[in-house]
Scaffold this active site. Structure first.
Site, PDB file in Angstrom:
ATOM      1  N   ASP A   1      -4.904   1.150  -8.944  1.00 60.24           N
ATOM      2  CA  ASP A   1      -6.395   0.759  -9.251  1.00 60.24           C
ATOM      3  C   ASP A   1      -6.529   0.577 -10.895  1.00 60.24           C
ATOM      4  OD1 ASP A   1      -5.996   1.345  -6.502  1.00 60.24           O
ATOM      5  OD2 ASP A   1      -7.209   3.455  -6.868  1.00 60.24           O
TER       6      ASP A   1
ATOM      7  N   GLU B   1       1.026  -1.305   0.026  1.00 64.26           N
ATOM      8  CA  GLU B   1      -0.109  -0.041   0.156  1.00 64.26           C
ATOM      9  C   GLU B   1       0.840   1.106  -0.003  1.00 64.26           C
ATOM     10  OE1 GLU B   1      -3.280   0.059  -1.001  1.00 64.26           O
ATOM     11  OE2 GLU B   1      -3.662  -1.405   0.490  1.00 64.26           O
TER      12      GLU B   1
HETATM   13 MG    MG Z   1     -10.447   5.908  -6.677  1.00 64.92          MG
END
Ligand code: MG
Ligand code: ADP
Length: 398
Positions: free
Chosen positions: A187, A48
């Site tokens: 993402d 992360e």
């Molecule tokens: Mg987003």
């Protein structure tokens, strides 16, 4: 309520089918769409705040997805509508798209049109109607799902010579430069490139990808997502502040990015840094990159249960060093682990959003009950708990 019941009702991953989205398109725009495209949300297993440091991440796609019914146009008009927002159709001109002009939700698909055109691809307009089952602001990448569904539809309709990885990069540019959110590449790559039954091991420096089998049922395990319902707001500056701190750390250490710092070099590197905050950020990034390597090795060896403690370790690092957790995420992790989970951590940008929990299949219900009780006791809204089934990346549906 059982986890499976929640999956079926609370955060149904199914939502409207392609037929419904196409018929809503017809009602809205008065003609058939040229096609319907899907792109999923994701959870990140480990790694992360590492992607913008050119490090490693390991996401999997969720069954929850955005569906976009799209037709091409040749008159320079871009019409956008979301079934989930409602309201009137947003009408823009492709040659007048302005970065950071505050178009609200429409900036995500409009940004993709802008990014395609800015990199020389001829996109002369589109009618788009979309809907999504990815919870928004829950750290599950509803924004990337919208972008990638749009990008893939336009690639197919305009026959653009772009790979899925390139569509992910263009979608990231849309979010960075047009919407104005300084997210990394994870993402969009997860939404574009994940495959069913796998986690995606991504090197954010050279963008090499490895699909690693992730068959939890075969090991008697489940991966739960716990949406705390605390809405994160990545745009609020905290994410950008962490990013700036990491960049400062790299500058002070004389490296291009924190990816260059190995775990063995970390103690020396920490001594060189002047700011205690930057030191903490650097410790997080270097150690989380190492955790991705450890999880990859454990999965390759079939030692899936051993991944649990690595997740919990990663959470401690995000909580104490990067300081991007919150009370609800910490409670979710502590409660799940106390109730017998193998490990848990926040996933995504933090400050709210979701945690993931790795648990023996037969303990999933016990853990979910413990989470519900703990949240009720604290006076918080009930968390939404559902199973993360590693699902397919973006694709054309009809
Ligand atoms: Mg987003
Ligand atoms: P996340 O990606 O973690 O869900 P973001 O803040 O990055 O959170 O993106 C959420 C934003 O994406 C929403 O505020 C909205 O503008 C847009 N969005 C997501 N899903 C939809 C949808 N179904 N319809 C319209 N806009 C959406």
């Amino acid at each position: 309520m059982r986890v499976s019941d929640v999956t079926a009702s609370g955060v149904a991953s199914g939502g409207a089918g392609a037929g419904e989205v196409a018929s809503a398109f017809r009602e809205l725009y008065g003609s058939e769409p040229d096609g319907v495209w899907a792109a999923p949300g994701r959870v990140n297993l480990i790694g992360e705040y590492t992607d913008f440091n050119e490090g490693f991440v390991m996401p999997l796609a969720l069954p929850h997805r955005a569906l976009a019914a799209v037709s091409r146009r040749t008159d320079g008009v871009l019409r956008l509508h979301s079934a989930d927002i409602g309201g009137p159709v947003v009408e823009l001109r492709v040659d007048e798209l302005e970065p950071r002009s505050g178009a609200g939700w429409a900036a995500y698909p409009a940004g993709v049109v802008w990014a395609l055109r800015a990199s020389g691809h001829e996109v002369t307009g589109a009618d788009i109607h979309l809907t999504s089952t990815v919870p928004t602001g829950a750290g599950l990448s509803s924004s990337a799902a919208l972008e990638v569904a749009t990008a893939l539809a336009l690639r197919d309709l305009y026959e653009l010579p772009l790979s899925m990885a390139e569509l992910a990069e263009l979608s990231q540019q849309a979010e960075n430069s047009f919407v104005g959110v300084p997210c990394g590449i994870m993402d969009q790559t997860a939404s574009a490139c994940c495959t069913e039954g796998h986690v995606l091991h991504l090197d954010a420096r050279d963008l090499t990808q490895h699909q690693i089998p992730f068959d939890l049922p075969a090991h008697g395990l489940r991966l739960l997502v716990v949406d705390t319902r605390v809405k994160h707001a990545l745009g609020d500056g905290a994410y950008a502040e962490r990013r700036a701190g990491c960049e400062r750390g790299a500058r002070e250490l004389g490296v291009r990015t924190l990816r260059e710092v190995s775990p063995a070099q970390l103690p020396d590197a920490l001594r060189e840094l002047s700011s205690p905050t930057v030191r903490d950020y650097v410790r997080h990034v270097v150690s989380d990159n190492e955790r991705v390597a450890r999880v990859a090795a454990l999965l390759a060896a079939g030692e899936v249960r051993e991944v649990g403690p690595v997740l919990t370790e990663g959470h401690a690092s995000l909580r104490d060093d990067l300081r991007v957790s919150c009370a609800e995420l910490d409670a979710a992790v502590e409660t799940a682990v106390s109730a017998g989970a193998l490990g848990a951590r926040m996933t995504g940008g933090g400050f709210g959003g979701s945690a993931i929990v790795l648990v023996e299949a037969e303990l999933a219900e016990v853990v979910e009950k413990a989470l519900t009780s703990a949240f009720a006791l604290a006076g918080w809204a009930a968390p939404r708990v559902f199973e993360a089934t590693p699902s397919a990346g973006a694709r054309r549906v009809t």
